[in-house]
Design a protein around this motif. Sequence first.
Motif, PDB file in Angstrom:
ATOM      1  N   MET A  77     -51.157  24.818 -10.222  1.00  0.00           N
ATOM      2  CA  MET A  77     -52.121  23.742  -9.994  1.00  0.00           C
ATOM      3  C   MET A  77     -53.325  23.900 -10.925  1.00  0.00           C
ATOM      4  SD  MET A  77     -52.059  23.608  -5.798  1.00  0.00           S
ATOM      5  CE  MET A  77     -53.124  22.181  -5.650  1.00  0.00           C
ATOM      6  N   ASN A  78     -53.816  22.764 -11.449  1.00  0.00           N
ATOM      7  CA  ASN A  78     -55.002  22.817 -12.300  1.00  0.00           C
ATOM      8  C   ASN A  78     -56.259  22.583 -11.454  1.00  0.00           C
ATOM      9  OD1 ASN A  78     -55.049  20.008 -11.798  1.00  0.00           O
ATOM     10  ND2 ASN A  78     -53.904  19.571 -13.660  1.00  0.00           N
ATOM     11  N   LYS A  79     -57.420  22.601 -12.105  1.00  0.00           N
ATOM     12  CA  LYS A  79     -58.688  22.480 -11.375  1.00  0.00           C
ATOM     13  C   LYS A  79     -58.796  21.145 -10.649  1.00  0.00           C
ATOM     14  CE  LYS A  79     -61.436  25.665 -14.196  1.00  0.00           C
ATOM     15  NZ  LYS A  79     -62.602  25.799 -15.088  1.00  0.00           N
ATOM     16  N   ALA A  80     -58.287  20.081 -11.295  1.00  0.00           N
ATOM     17  CA  ALA A  80     -58.339  18.764 -10.649  1.00  0.00           C
ATOM     18  C   ALA A  80     -57.499  18.757  -9.376  1.00  0.00           C
ATOM     19  CB  ALA A  80     -57.841  17.691 -11.619  1.00  0.00           C
ATOM     20  N   SER A  81     -56.335  19.408  -9.417  1.00  0.00           N
ATOM     21  CA  SER A  81     -55.466  19.470  -8.238  1.00  0.00           C
ATOM     22  C   SER A  81     -56.119  20.274  -7.126  1.00  0.00           C
ATOM     23  CB  SER A  81     -54.118  20.090  -8.609  1.00  0.00           C
ATOM     24  OG  SER A  81     -53.434  19.297  -9.548  1.00  0.00           O
ATOM     25  N   TYR A  82     -56.736  21.419  -7.471  1.00  0.00           N
ATOM     26  CA  TYR A  82     -57.435  22.226  -6.465  1.00  0.00           C
ATOM     27  C   TYR A  82     -58.566  21.425  -5.819  1.00  0.00           C
ATOM     28  CZ  TYR A  82     -55.120  26.643  -7.658  1.00  0.00           C
ATOM     29  OH  TYR A  82     -54.203  27.641  -7.833  1.00  0.00           O
ATOM     30  N   SER A  83     -59.313  20.707  -6.656  1.00  0.00           N
ATOM     31  CA  SER A  83     -60.447  19.935  -6.156  1.00  0.00           C
ATOM     32  C   SER A  83     -59.987  18.876  -5.159  1.00  0.00           C
ATOM     33  CB  SER A  83     -61.194  19.292  -7.323  1.00  0.00           C
ATOM     34  OG  SER A  83     -62.228  18.455  -6.863  1.00  0.00           O
ATOM     35  N   ARG A  84     -58.897  18.193  -5.489  1.00  0.00           N
ATOM     36  CA  ARG A  84     -58.392  17.132  -4.625  1.00  0.00           C
ATOM     37  C   ARG A  84     -57.772  17.711  -3.349  1.00  0.00           C
ATOM     38  NH1 ARG A  84     -55.590  13.146  -9.187  1.00  0.00           N
ATOM     39  NH2 ARG A  84     -57.540  12.613 -10.257  1.00  0.00           N
ATOM     40  N   TYR A  85     -57.177  18.883  -3.463  1.00  0.00           N
ATOM     41  CA  TYR A  85     -56.537  19.516  -2.303  1.00  0.00           C
ATOM     42  C   TYR A  85     -57.588  20.026  -1.322  1.00  0.00           C
ATOM     43  CZ  TYR A  85     -53.410  22.625   0.319  1.00  0.00           C
ATOM     44  OH  TYR A  85     -52.678  23.245   1.306  1.00  0.00           O
ATOM     45  N   CYS A  86     -58.643  20.645  -1.848  1.00  0.00           N
ATOM     46  CA  CYS A  86     -59.607  21.364  -1.002  1.00  0.00           C
ATOM     47  C   CYS A  86     -60.765  20.517  -0.497  1.00  0.00           C
ATOM     48  CB  CYS A  86     -60.177  22.558  -1.777  1.00  0.00           C
ATOM     49  SG  CYS A  86     -58.936  23.756  -2.320  1.00  0.00           S
ATOM     50  N   THR A  87     -60.889  19.299  -0.979  1.00  0.00           N
ATOM     51  CA  THR A  87     -62.096  18.525  -0.699  1.00  0.00           C
ATOM     52  C   THR A  87     -62.311  18.253   0.786  1.00  0.00           C
ATOM     53  OG1 THR A  87     -63.299  16.508  -1.312  1.00  0.00           O
ATOM     54  CG2 THR A  87     -60.939  16.302  -1.016  1.00  0.00           C
ATOM     55  N   SER A  88     -61.225  18.185   1.582  1.00  0.00           N
ATOM     56  CA  SER A  88     -61.373  17.917   3.014  1.00  0.00           C
ATOM     57  C   SER A  88     -61.418  19.188   3.862  1.00  0.00           C
ATOM     58  CB  SER A  88     -60.222  17.027   3.509  1.00  0.00           C
ATOM     59  OG  SER A  88     -58.983  17.683   3.335  1.00  0.00           O
ATOM     60  N   CYS A  89     -61.322  20.344   3.227  1.00  0.00           N
ATOM     61  CA  CYS A  89     -61.321  21.610   3.963  1.00  0.00           C
ATOM     62  C   CYS A  89     -62.754  22.014   4.314  1.00  0.00           C
ATOM     63  CB  CYS A  89     -60.651  22.707   3.131  1.00  0.00           C
ATOM     64  SG  CYS A  89     -60.622  24.326   3.938  1.00  0.00           S
ATOM     65  N   SER A  90     -62.948  22.480   5.532  1.00  0.00           N
ATOM     66  CA  SER A  90     -64.297  22.878   5.962  1.00  0.00           C
ATOM     67  C   SER A  90     -64.769  24.150   5.254  1.00  0.00           C
ATOM     68  CB  SER A  90     -64.327  23.079   7.479  1.00  0.00           C
ATOM     69  OG  SER A  90     -63.375  24.050   7.880  1.00  0.00           O
ATOM     70  N   HIS A  91     -63.853  24.875   4.615  1.00  0.00           N
ATOM     71  CA  HIS A  91     -64.235  26.084   3.876  1.00  0.00           C
ATOM     72  C   HIS A  91     -64.720  25.767   2.460  1.00  0.00           C
ATOM     73  CE1 HIS A  91     -62.707  28.418   7.117  1.00  0.00           C
ATOM     74  NE2 HIS A  91     -61.432  28.170   6.879  1.00  0.00           N
ATOM     75  N   SER A  92     -64.447  24.565   1.986  1.00  0.00           N
ATOM     76  CA  SER A  92     -64.814  24.231   0.608  1.00  0.00           C
ATOM     77  C   SER A  92     -66.316  23.998   0.484  1.00  0.00           C
ATOM     78  CB  SER A  92     -64.056  22.992   0.140  1.00  0.00           C
ATOM     79  OG  SER A  92     -64.516  21.844   0.831  1.00  0.00           O
ATOM     80  N   LYS A  93     -66.829  24.246  -0.694  1.00  0.00           N
ATOM     81  CA  LYS A  93     -68.227  23.951  -0.981  1.00  0.00           C
ATOM     82  C   LYS A  93     -68.362  23.561  -2.442  1.00  0.00           C
ATOM     83  CE  LYS A  93     -69.779  28.717  -1.915  1.00  0.00           C
ATOM     84  NZ  LYS A  93     -70.740  29.763  -1.510  1.00  0.00           N
ATOM     85  N   PHE A  94     -69.458  22.897  -2.751  1.00  0.00           N
ATOM     86  CA  PHE A  94     -69.654  22.394  -4.114  1.00  0.00           C
ATOM     87  C   PHE A  94     -70.590  23.300  -4.883  1.00  0.00           C
ATOM     88  CE2 PHE A  94     -71.850  19.762  -7.261  1.00  0.00           C
ATOM     89  CZ  PHE A  94     -70.754  19.279  -7.977  1.00  0.00           C
ATOM     90  N   ASP A  95     -70.132  23.714  -6.044  1.00  0.00           N
ATOM     91  CA  ASP A  95     -70.954  24.495  -6.959  1.00  0.00           C
ATOM     92  C   ASP A  95     -71.338  23.591  -8.129  1.00  0.00           C
ATOM     93  OD1 ASP A  95     -71.160  26.259  -9.559  1.00  0.00           O
ATOM     94  OD2 ASP A  95     -71.521  27.628  -7.894  1.00  0.00           O
ATOM     95  N   PRO A  96     -72.637  23.468  -8.458  1.00  0.00           N
ATOM     96  CA  PRO A  96     -73.055  22.535  -9.522  1.00  0.00           C
ATOM     97  C   PRO A  96     -72.477  22.855 -10.888  1.00  0.00           C
ATOM     98  CG  PRO A  96     -74.876  23.961  -8.849  1.00  0.00           C
ATOM     99  CD  PRO A  96     -73.788  24.167  -7.861  1.00  0.00           C
ATOM    100  N   TYR A  97     -72.050  24.100 -11.100  1.00  0.00           N
ATOM    101  CA  TYR A  97     -71.509  24.496 -12.393  1.00  0.00           C
ATOM    102  C   TYR A  97     -69.974  24.527 -12.411  1.00  0.00           C
ATOM    103  CZ  TYR A  97     -76.331  25.974 -13.094  1.00  0.00           C
ATOM    104  OH  TYR A  97     -77.690  25.995 -13.183  1.00  0.00           O
ATOM    105  N   ARG A  98     -69.365  24.788 -11.249  1.00  0.00           N
ATOM    106  CA  ARG A  98     -67.911  24.930 -11.212  1.00  0.00           C
ATOM    107  C   ARG A  98     -67.201  23.820 -10.448  1.00  0.00           C
ATOM    108  NH1 ARG A  98     -67.235  30.889  -8.935  1.00  0.00           N
ATOM    109  NH2 ARG A  98     -69.003  30.171  -7.649  1.00  0.00           N
ATOM    110  N   GLY A  99     -67.948  23.001  -9.720  1.00  0.00           N
ATOM    111  CA  GLY A  99     -67.328  21.946  -8.940  1.00  0.00           C
ATOM    112  C   GLY A  99     -66.949  22.441  -7.555  1.00  0.00           C
ATOM    113  N   VAL A 100     -65.838  21.957  -7.017  1.00  0.00           N
ATOM    114  CA  VAL A 100     -65.383  22.351  -5.680  1.00  0.00           C
ATOM    115  C   VAL A 100     -64.757  23.739  -5.739  1.00  0.00           C
ATOM    116  CG1 VAL A 100     -63.825  21.811  -3.772  1.00  0.00           C
ATOM    117  CG2 VAL A 100     -64.994  19.970  -4.974  1.00  0.00           C
ATOM    118  N   ILE A 101     -65.259  24.665  -4.917  1.00  0.00           N
ATOM    119  CA  ILE A 101     -64.718  26.022  -4.847  1.00  0.00           C
ATOM    120  C   ILE A 101     -64.456  26.379  -3.385  1.00  0.00           C
ATOM    121  CG2 ILE A 101     -65.872  26.802  -6.955  1.00  0.00           C
ATOM    122  CD1 ILE A 101     -67.936  28.229  -5.175  1.00  0.00           C
ATOM    123  N   CYS A 102     -63.770  27.487  -3.176  1.00  0.00           N
ATOM    124  CA  CYS A 102     -63.480  27.958  -1.822  1.00  0.00           C
ATOM    125  C   CYS A 102     -64.626  28.833  -1.330  1.00  0.00           C
ATOM    126  CB  CYS A 102     -62.171  28.744  -1.810  1.00  0.00           C
ATOM    127  SG  CYS A 102     -61.746  29.388  -0.179  1.00  0.00           S
TER     128      CYS A 102
END
Length: 238
Positions: free
Chosen positions: A1-26
């Motif tokens: 999976m690439n970064k776009a796929s991870y971002s789309r997969y994790c966006t609804s997870c309560s563990h995900s958070k947004f990093d201004p430099y890296r985007g959606v991370i765990c």
Amino acid sequence: MNKASYSRYCTSCSHSKFDPYRGVICGLVNDYPDFKEDCDKLSIDRPALEKIYDEKLSGYGFSKHGRTKTVIDSNYSCTVIPFKPVEESLPVKPSANSVQIGKSKIIFLFYLLVPILILLFTLPMFFIAPLEPLIVIIDLFMIIALTVIVYEYKDKSNSLNINAKGILYKKAIVPWHSILGAVLRESRQHNKAELILITASKADIIIDLVGLEGVPFRLEYAIIFHQARARIKAILSK
């Protein structure tokens, strides 16, 4: 999976958070996730997502009690595609009976026909007067136009594949558990048609449907059918 796929997969997870430099991370590892297909730590807070969904729907002109209605103003008509959210990620592969929505062959042939007819009309003139600058320029322009038209038709980046896993767009899957809702937005006045995938992230996924074959009706029923299949698979997997 690439970064776009991870971002789309994790966006609804309560563990995900947004990093201004890296985007959606765990948030569990404070980094990009490292799973390949599905995450066993996925946690979906449905009440919180419902609140986000209601707020975003109001931005498209819908009220909480008017989700299945069409909202029409001077510029756009927006229709909610009704479905119930999938509660979890599904460890399934895209099925063989997935729906592929690509570019219209009729529009492609129409665009192809125009430069071909011009070439058929000007090529005899080229042999009669081979050094005529205007004829040379027209023929070269038509050959370039034909090349661009064929290349654009062969480019599959704007096509959609709707399956039991989710919606594949621009080589990245948007899984059903990440899609809170979907809205079809059309404007005949401006010749626009868009599919809006409402997600928990700040920006929704907006897919340009202009030039694609069989939309909006084929698209709407494909989404309802495969999303329902995914929901049934989620229930049966428990």
